[in-house]
Design a protein around this motif. Sequence first.
Motif, PDB file in Angstrom:
ATOM      1  N   LYS A  63      -4.070  -1.431   4.915  1.00  0.00           N
ATOM      2  CA  LYS A  63      -4.585  -1.770   3.594  1.00  0.00           C
ATOM      3  C   LYS A  63      -6.089  -1.565   3.516  1.00  0.00           C
ATOM      4  O   LYS A  63      -6.806  -1.639   4.502  1.00  0.00           O
ATOM      5  CB  LYS A  63      -4.265  -3.232   3.249  1.00  0.00           C
ATOM      6  CG  LYS A  63      -2.798  -3.538   3.078  1.00  0.00           C
ATOM      7  CD  LYS A  63      -2.599  -5.009   2.723  1.00  0.00           C
ATOM      8  CE  LYS A  63      -1.134  -5.336   2.534  1.00  0.00           C
ATOM      9  NZ  LYS A  63      -0.937  -6.771   2.184  1.00  0.00           N
TER      10      LYS A  63
ATOM     11  N   PRO B 189       2.108  -0.146   6.605  1.00  0.00           N
ATOM     12  CA  PRO B 189       0.993   0.559   5.963  1.00  0.00           C
ATOM     13  C   PRO B 189      -0.299  -0.237   6.064  1.00  0.00           C
ATOM     14  O   PRO B 189      -0.302  -1.453   5.864  1.00  0.00           O
ATOM     15  CB  PRO B 189       1.460   0.690   4.516  1.00  0.00           C
ATOM     16  CG  PRO B 189       2.437  -0.415   4.329  1.00  0.00           C
ATOM     17  CD  PRO B 189       3.122  -0.572   5.647  1.00  0.00           C
TER      18      PRO B 189
ATOM     19  N   ASN C 238      -3.081   0.881  -0.525  1.00  0.00           N
ATOM     20  CA  ASN C 238      -2.454   1.512   0.616  1.00  0.00           C
ATOM     21  C   ASN C 238      -3.346   2.656   1.077  1.00  0.00           C
ATOM     22  O   ASN C 238      -3.651   3.572   0.301  1.00  0.00           O
ATOM     23  CB  ASN C 238      -1.066   2.031   0.216  1.00  0.00           C
ATOM     24  CG  ASN C 238      -0.287   2.544   1.400  1.00  0.00           C
ATOM     25  OD1 ASN C 238      -0.743   3.438   2.120  1.00  0.00           O
ATOM     26  ND2 ASN C 238       0.898   2.003   1.603  1.00  0.00           N
TER      27      ASN C 238
ATOM     28  N   SER D  19      -1.649  -1.609  -4.029  1.00  0.00           N
ATOM     29  CA  SER D  19      -0.412  -2.258  -3.585  1.00  0.00           C
ATOM     30  C   SER D  19      -0.343  -3.730  -3.956  1.00  0.00           C
ATOM     31  O   SER D  19       0.709  -4.353  -3.841  1.00  0.00           O
ATOM     32  CB  SER D  19      -0.268  -2.121  -2.068  1.00  0.00           C
ATOM     33  OG  SER D  19      -1.383  -2.715  -1.409  1.00  0.00           O
TER      34      SER D  19
END
Length: 220
Positions: free
Chosen positions: A34, A32, A63, A70
């Motif tokens: 950022k 994922p 995220n 996150s």
Amino acid sequence: MSRFATFTVVGLLLAVPLLPAQAQKRTADATPKKLYCWNKGSERICSDALPQEAVNSAREEFNLRSGMRSGEVQRALTDEERADAAAQAAQQRLDLAAEQTRQRTEQAMLATYENEDDLRRVFAERSGILDNNIHTASYNVASVRDALVTLLASAGNRELDGQPVPDKQAERIRERHAELVAQRRMQASFEQQRRALDVEIESTLQRYRLLKGVGSDPRG
């Protein structure tokens, strides 16, 4: 048959290097992305790339796909803060070691001494030494003081008679006065140590009674 087998092996060998690259691409796609957000003065900045000047800043990480936070990274400590943290950690280790030593000492105390009288005898030698030091210091103070009084009286009589005080006599007066100050300081130090020892004895006895689960004066 042999030719077919050779081409098949060559084809497999050529295909092998492609597998890790494909796996890396799928892994990169699965990771994922950022969004980093940090403060620069009074300005709030967010970016999908973290610039070098913001590496040590406190920041939040989100995220990009879900928009959910996150993680969070605290700002890097200054040299002074790192030194303070190291000192605090060292003190915590010392406190832990002291507590462990205290627990071992208490366990040994319970196993060694059956009653308070046995425990009091541990302090008898220290008490005797300090009492003797105090007695000696008191005697020395009185002795030096008497000698100083005699010297001062002699010098005073000479001055009353209009005679100068000899340099040698004046020097002896200064020496005796300095000695008296030193002896009084030593006496005060011994007396302070004796009071501290009394506190230590009483504290140890109270702790012993608590560990034994007995009353305030178990002499039996």
